[in-house]
Scaffold this motif. Sequence first.
Motif, short mmCIF file in Angstrom:
data_model
loop_
_atom_site.label_atom_id
_atom_site.label_comp_id
_atom_site.label_asym_id
_atom_site.label_seq_id
_atom_site.Cartn_x
_atom_site.Cartn_y
_atom_site.Cartn_z
N GLN A 120 56.98 76.38 22.00
CA GLN A 120 56.51 76.32 20.29
C GLN A 120 56.42 76.28 18.93
OE1 GLN A 120 55.56 78.21 22.85
NE2 GLN A 120 53.30 78.87 23.18
N MET A 121 58.26 77.24 19.08
CA MET A 121 59.15 76.80 18.64
C MET A 121 59.81 75.88 18.44
SD MET A 121 60.53 80.39 17.09
CE MET A 121 60.58 81.71 19.22
N ASN A 122 60.28 74.53 19.39
CA ASN A 122 60.95 73.57 19.57
C ASN A 122 60.09 73.01 18.38
OD1 ASN A 122 61.23 70.52 21.54
ND2 ASN A 122 62.95 72.31 21.38
N GLN A 123 58.66 72.95 18.60
CA GLN A 123 58.02 71.39 17.45
C GLN A 123 58.19 71.72 16.66
OE1 GLN A 123 53.72 72.07 18.87
NE2 GLN A 123 53.99 72.65 21.62
N VAL A 124 58.24 73.12 15.68
CA VAL A 124 58.78 72.43 14.77
C VAL A 124 59.92 72.52 14.18
CG1 VAL A 124 59.43 74.89 12.82
CG2 VAL A 124 57.58 74.74 15.01
N ILE A 125 61.45 72.58 14.97
CA ILE A 125 63.16 72.53 14.78
C ILE A 125 63.34 71.08 15.96
CG2 ILE A 125 64.11 74.37 14.91
CD1 ILE A 125 64.23 73.22 17.69
N HIS A 126 62.71 70.36 16.68
CA HIS A 126 62.60 69.03 16.94
C HIS A 126 63.34 68.53 16.53
CE1 HIS A 126 63.84 66.67 20.37
NE2 HIS A 126 62.37 65.52 20.05
N ASN A 127 64.21 67.34 16.45
CA ASN A 127 64.49 66.22 15.49
C ASN A 127 64.04 66.87 13.86
OD1 ASN A 127 64.75 63.81 17.53
ND2 ASN A 127 63.30 63.48 17.52
N THR A 128 64.89 67.95 14.18
CA THR A 128 65.31 68.53 12.20
C THR A 128 66.79 68.28 12.29
OG1 THR A 128 64.96 70.83 12.43
CG2 THR A 128 62.70 69.03 12.64
N ILE A 129 67.47 68.48 10.99
CA ILE A 129 67.71 69.17 10.88
C ILE A 129 68.81 70.52 11.60
CG2 ILE A 129 68.69 69.36 9.01
CD1 ILE A 129 71.19 67.58 8.43
N TRP A 130 67.70 71.13 11.71
CA TRP A 130 68.70 72.73 12.27
C TRP A 130 68.84 72.21 13.10
CZ3 TRP A 130 65.68 77.96 12.20
CH2 TRP A 130 66.63 78.00 13.62
N VAL A 131 68.47 71.17 14.74
CA VAL A 131 69.45 70.71 15.63
C VAL A 131 70.94 70.84 15.18
CG1 VAL A 131 69.33 69.79 17.87
CG2 VAL A 131 67.20 70.29 16.78
#
Length: 542
Positions: free
Chosen positions: A353-364
């Motif tokens: 679920q949290m991956n959906q928030v951060i995936h492909n954002t600059i968080w990674v």
Amino acid sequence: VDSRDAKLGMAHFYVAFIGLFIGGMAGLLQTLVRSGQFTLPAGIGYYQLLTLHGVVLALVMTTYFIMGFQLVSVSRTAGTLTNKQRNTGWVGFWLMTIGTVMAAVMILLNEASVLYTFYAPLQAHALFYVGLTLVIVGSWVSGSAIIMAYVAWRRKNPGQPSPLLTFMSLVNTLMWIVATIGVATTVLFQLLPWSLGLVERVDVAISRTLFWYFGHPLVYFWLLPAYMAWYVIVPKIIGGKIFSDSLARLSFILFLLFSIPVGFHHQLMEPGIDPAWKFLQVVLTFMVIIPSLMTAFSLFATFETFGRSKGATGLFGWLKKLPWGDARFLIPFIGMLSFIPGGAGGIINASNQMNQVIHNTIWVTGHFHLTVATAVILTFFGISYWLIPHLTGRTLTKAMNKLAILQGVLWAIGMTFMSGAMHFAGLLGAPRRSAYSEYGGAAQAAEWVPYQIAQAVGGSILFIAIILVLYIFINLAFFAPKGEEEFPVGEAANTTEKAPMILENWKLWLGLVVLLIAFAYTIPFIDLIENAPIGSKGYKLW
Ligand code: HAS
């Protein structure tokens, strides 16, 4: 380390540090462009620069440093390399170097702006893929020098556990060889024929899956040499002992087993893979966290036991006894500290679920600047501060030690700004891998701007730190006073404890590796191949 082996090690370190300079420059420009205050000159493309930054730092610099470090570690602990082993190391070095030059030239010509992950549908010039193939093959050849040295040692010392650093270098080499089979497959059977025009199209889902089969163990290939330093070298530097030799070996074996069958946690948001298999690989991802938790436990135990042996009292009194003025300890220690939030971020990423928030954002991007670009790289710098003078017959002077501490502290400050801002902006939805844009005046995009400026500030501080590292490297390689610098290798706290020989049963461990990979990947691959689109000529695109 024997001077002939030292030369081989140094050849790797020269390339690594040249890479650091080029990649660091590209990184600085990257953050300036993203701040919106700077435009790239001379028609340089944003993705061209980003590819250069990623390939040179994440692939070239790391691989050269690691290969050099592992070869000299084996030479130091299992004995001087034989001529055959050393020559194999040199062949590997030159293959990698020819490949690196080919790939770099293609990137500079803007013929390979495909980012460091280079998977389809982005396409590069065929010479870029040939270059990458040579780098991979070269690393296998270098790796075989390590395997040969290990086998020779075992023959001479039957029934004895191998020296810890040699064992660890071997595990990392074996993991690397198994992992790179995935990337070699996509490069040789998909990307290269496609780039040469021999096939019309390639299956993107298969190419990404093969890439991530390799891409996740790649991050442990970077991490394990840092763990070698944390487990074996740092205890000696502080004057303490390795908490447990067997525990260190067991954690490396767990990395060998669980690093590879977890690539789907990079593909959680991708179609074409059944969620049940994604779930399975996420469970395995949580297994690969365990050896890192074991490492954290073991490091705390080493530090505390040492502090208490020096008379420390109270819950945290042992912290005061650690040698804070010694760059060889402090710089890797800052790396360890940064790995606490870095690792926590990884656990967040791996949670569906949290991956959906951060995936492909600059968080990674923030996540991997804390892990590889702080925890790992600062440890590599910490290693260089004693290893380079050891190999060149020089010493780290007090003045250089101070400068090294300043460098590490600047890195920590710069990265706190840059990676911290990346994490926050990512949570606000800022995409990774995109140049500055106001997105048509969107209010959401305006919220990212202060964080992008903070990234540029952090990036500039980091660049100063890179200049300092390079200055120290050149000093230690060519100008520092002649002398003898120690190659510290720690001893286990319990010298009567002999590591169980089952930990060196490679048939067992490699057999389990193959089983786990087959379990995690066979059916998903059959699905991917069955679902591959039909090409214009009427056959499956695989
Ligand atoms: Fe990651 C994406 C999950 C670790 C690198 N990762 C990336 C990418 C990179 C990367 C490069 O599940 C981007 C790839 C791309 O371009 O798309 N990562 C994890 C997990 C871990 C993890 C579960 N990553 C790393 C390491 C890296 C690295 C290590 C480089 C070296 N990562 C992910 C996921 C994604 C991802 C998803 C995909 C995201 C997406 O959607 O795209 C774990 O291995 C972390 C476990 C670590 C710990 C920390 C242990 C702490 C220790 C320090 C102790 C400190 C001491 C000192 C003793 C549990 C050992 C303290 C002293 C005191 C006094 C306090």
